[in-house]
Design a protein around this motif. Structure first.
Motif, PDB file in Angstrom:
ATOM      1  N   HIS A   6       0.855  -1.189   0.000  1.00  0.00           N
ATOM      2  CA  HIS A   6       0.000   0.000   0.000  1.00  0.00           C
ATOM      3  C   HIS A   6       0.889   1.236   0.000  1.00  0.00           C
ATOM      4  O   HIS A   6       1.899   1.278   0.697  1.00  0.00           O
ATOM      5  N   LEU A   7       0.491   2.222  -0.793  1.00  0.00           N
ATOM      6  CA  LEU A   7       1.203   3.485  -0.873  1.00  0.00           C
ATOM      7  C   LEU A   7       0.238   4.599  -0.521  1.00  0.00           C
ATOM      8  O   LEU A   7      -0.857   4.684  -1.084  1.00  0.00           O
ATOM      9  N   TYR A   8       0.614   5.405   0.447  1.00  0.00           N
ATOM     10  CA  TYR A   8      -0.169   6.563   0.861  1.00  0.00           C
ATOM     11  C   TYR A   8       0.664   7.804   0.607  1.00  0.00           C
ATOM     12  O   TYR A   8       1.766   7.924   1.131  1.00  0.00           O
ATOM     13  N   LEU A   9       0.159   8.695  -0.236  1.00  0.00           N
ATOM     14  CA  LEU A   9       0.842   9.950  -0.535  1.00  0.00           C
ATOM     15  C   LEU A   9       0.119  11.073   0.189  1.00  0.00           C
ATOM     16  O   LEU A   9      -1.098  11.216   0.057  1.00  0.00           O
ATOM     17  N   TYR A  10       0.849  11.853   0.936  1.00  0.00           N
ATOM     18  CA  TYR A  10       0.307  13.008   1.642  1.00  0.00           C
ATOM     19  C   TYR A  10       0.878  14.250   0.969  1.00  0.00           C
ATOM     20  O   TYR A  10       2.097  14.398   0.862  1.00  0.00           O
ATOM     21  N   PHE A  11      -0.012  15.111   0.491  1.00  0.00           N
ATOM     22  CA  PHE A  11       0.409  16.266  -0.293  1.00  0.00           C
ATOM     23  C   PHE A  11       0.498  17.531   0.558  1.00  0.00           C
ATOM     24  O   PHE A  11      -0.118  17.631   1.624  1.00  0.00           O
ATOM     25  N   GLN A  12       1.256  18.480   0.056  1.00  0.00           N
ATOM     26  CA  GLN A  12       1.453  19.763   0.737  1.00  0.00           C
ATOM     27  C   GLN A  12       0.126  20.465   1.023  1.00  0.00           C
ATOM     28  O   GLN A  12      -0.002  21.157   2.025  1.00  0.00           O
ATOM     29  N   ASP A  13      -0.875  20.288   0.147  1.00  0.00           N
ATOM     30  CA  ASP A  13      -2.162  20.972   0.318  1.00  0.00           C
ATOM     31  C   ASP A  13      -3.127  20.227   1.242  1.00  0.00           C
ATOM     32  O   ASP A  13      -4.284  20.598   1.387  1.00  0.00           O
ATOM     33  N   LEU A  53       0.852   8.153 -14.018  1.00  0.00           N
ATOM     34  CA  LEU A  53       0.779   9.323 -13.148  1.00  0.00           C
ATOM     35  C   LEU A  53       2.196   9.800 -12.895  1.00  0.00           C
ATOM     36  O   LEU A  53       3.056   9.008 -12.492  1.00  0.00           O
ATOM     37  N   MET A  54       2.440  11.064 -13.115  1.00  0.00           N
ATOM     38  CA  MET A  54       3.740  11.665 -12.813  1.00  0.00           C
ATOM     39  C   MET A  54       3.458  12.786 -11.825  1.00  0.00           C
ATOM     40  O   MET A  54       2.918  13.829 -12.196  1.00  0.00           O
ATOM     41  N   ILE A  55       3.785  12.545 -10.575  1.00  0.00           N
ATOM     42  CA  ILE A  55       3.467  13.474  -9.495  1.00  0.00           C
ATOM     43  C   ILE A  55       4.732  14.250  -9.135  1.00  0.00           C
ATOM     44  O   ILE A  55       5.742  13.646  -8.765  1.00  0.00           O
ATOM     45  N   PRO A  56       4.699  15.587  -9.245  1.00  0.00           N
ATOM     46  CA  PRO A  56       5.893  16.370  -8.892  1.00  0.00           C
ATOM     47  C   PRO A  56       6.277  16.159  -7.429  1.00  0.00           C
ATOM     48  O   PRO A  56       5.429  16.225  -6.535  1.00  0.00           O
ATOM     49  N   ARG A  57       7.544  15.877  -7.189  1.00  0.00           N
ATOM     50  CA  ARG A  57       8.019  15.603  -5.829  1.00  0.00           C
ATOM     51  C   ARG A  57       7.765  16.776  -4.888  1.00  0.00           C
ATOM     52  O   ARG A  57       7.500  16.572  -3.718  1.00  0.00           O
ATOM     53  N   LYS A  61       4.244  16.019   0.569  1.00  0.00           N
ATOM     54  CA  LYS A  61       4.743  16.308   1.920  1.00  0.00           C
ATOM     55  C   LYS A  61       5.516  15.098   2.442  1.00  0.00           C
ATOM     56  O   LYS A  61       6.628  15.217   2.922  1.00  0.00           O
ATOM     57  N   TYR A  62       4.884  13.917   2.371  1.00  0.00           N
ATOM     58  CA  TYR A  62       5.569  12.663   2.694  1.00  0.00           C
ATOM     59  C   TYR A  62       4.789  11.505   2.110  1.00  0.00           C
ATOM     60  O   TYR A  62       3.645  11.670   1.682  1.00  0.00           O
ATOM     61  N   LEU A  63       5.416  10.333   2.056  1.00  0.00           N
ATOM     62  CA  LEU A  63       4.726   9.141   1.588  1.00  0.00           C
ATOM     63  C   LEU A  63       4.985   7.996   2.546  1.00  0.00           C
ATOM     64  O   LEU A  63       5.953   8.001   3.298  1.00  0.00           O
ATOM     65  N   GLN A  64       4.065   7.043   2.514  1.00  0.00           N
ATOM     66  CA  GLN A  64       4.132   5.883   3.410  1.00  0.00           C
ATOM     67  C   GLN A  64       3.939   4.633   2.566  1.00  0.00           C
ATOM     68  O   GLN A  64       2.988   4.559   1.786  1.00  0.00           O
ATOM     69  N   ILE A  65       4.833   3.655   2.712  1.00  0.00           N
ATOM     70  CA  ILE A  65       4.701   2.368   2.043  1.00  0.00           C
ATOM     71  C   ILE A  65       4.473   1.327   3.131  1.00  0.00           C
ATOM     72  O   ILE A  65       5.234   1.244   4.093  1.00  0.00           O
ATOM     73  N   SER A  66       3.399   0.538   2.964  1.00  0.00           N
ATOM     74  CA  SER A  66       3.029  -0.424   3.994  1.00  0.00           C
ATOM     75  C   SER A  66       2.720  -1.780   3.362  1.00  0.00           C
ATOM     76  O   SER A  66       1.963  -1.828   2.389  1.00  0.00           O
ATOM     77  N   PRO A  67       3.266  -2.864   3.879  1.00  0.00           N
ATOM     78  CA  PRO A  67       4.333  -2.905   4.862  1.00  0.00           C
ATOM     79  C   PRO A  67       5.650  -2.441   4.250  1.00  0.00           C
ATOM     80  O   PRO A  67       5.825  -2.465   3.036  1.00  0.00           O
ATOM     81  N   ALA A  68       6.566  -2.045   5.104  1.00  0.00           N
ATOM     82  CA  ALA A  68       7.874  -1.565   4.652  1.00  0.00           C
ATOM     83  C   ALA A  68       8.621  -2.684   3.931  1.00  0.00           C
ATOM     84  O   ALA A  68       8.498  -3.854   4.290  1.00  0.00           O
TER      85      ALA A  68
END
Length: 84
Positions: A6-13, A53-57, A61-68
């Motif tokens: 699982h990948l969770y992307l948290y954005f600046q906004d 999808l090409m998401i500008p870095r 804000k941060y990303l989470q990969i689960s499980p690591a």
């Protein structure tokens, strides 16, 4: 069947994007190398449902990969816990 990640992307906004994908490689060294390449790129590139999808870095804000992944790129602090 490949394990699901699982990948969770948290954005600046404040928005969040969640997705799941099959483990990309069984080789821990290859996984760590792939993570390092993604972190060095100005875009996070992800194929989703046949689209790229090409998401500008700078928008992430941060990303989470689960499980690591078993093997992590250097340097990583291991064994941390979230606290209030």
């Amino acid at each position: 069947m490949k394990p699901i990640k699982h990948l969770y992307l948290y954005f600046q906004d404040g928005q969040r994007l969640a997705m799941r994908f099959p483990q990309q490689s069984a080789d821990p060294v290859e996984v760590a190398r792939g993570i390092r390449k993604q972190l060095e790129s100005p875009f996070l590139s992800i194929e989703v449902d046949g689209d790229l999808l090409m998401i500008p870095r700078e928008s992430i804000k941060y990303l989470q990969i689960s499980p690591a992944p078993v093997s992590l790129p250097d340097p990583v602090i291991s064994g941390a816990e979230m606290i209030d």
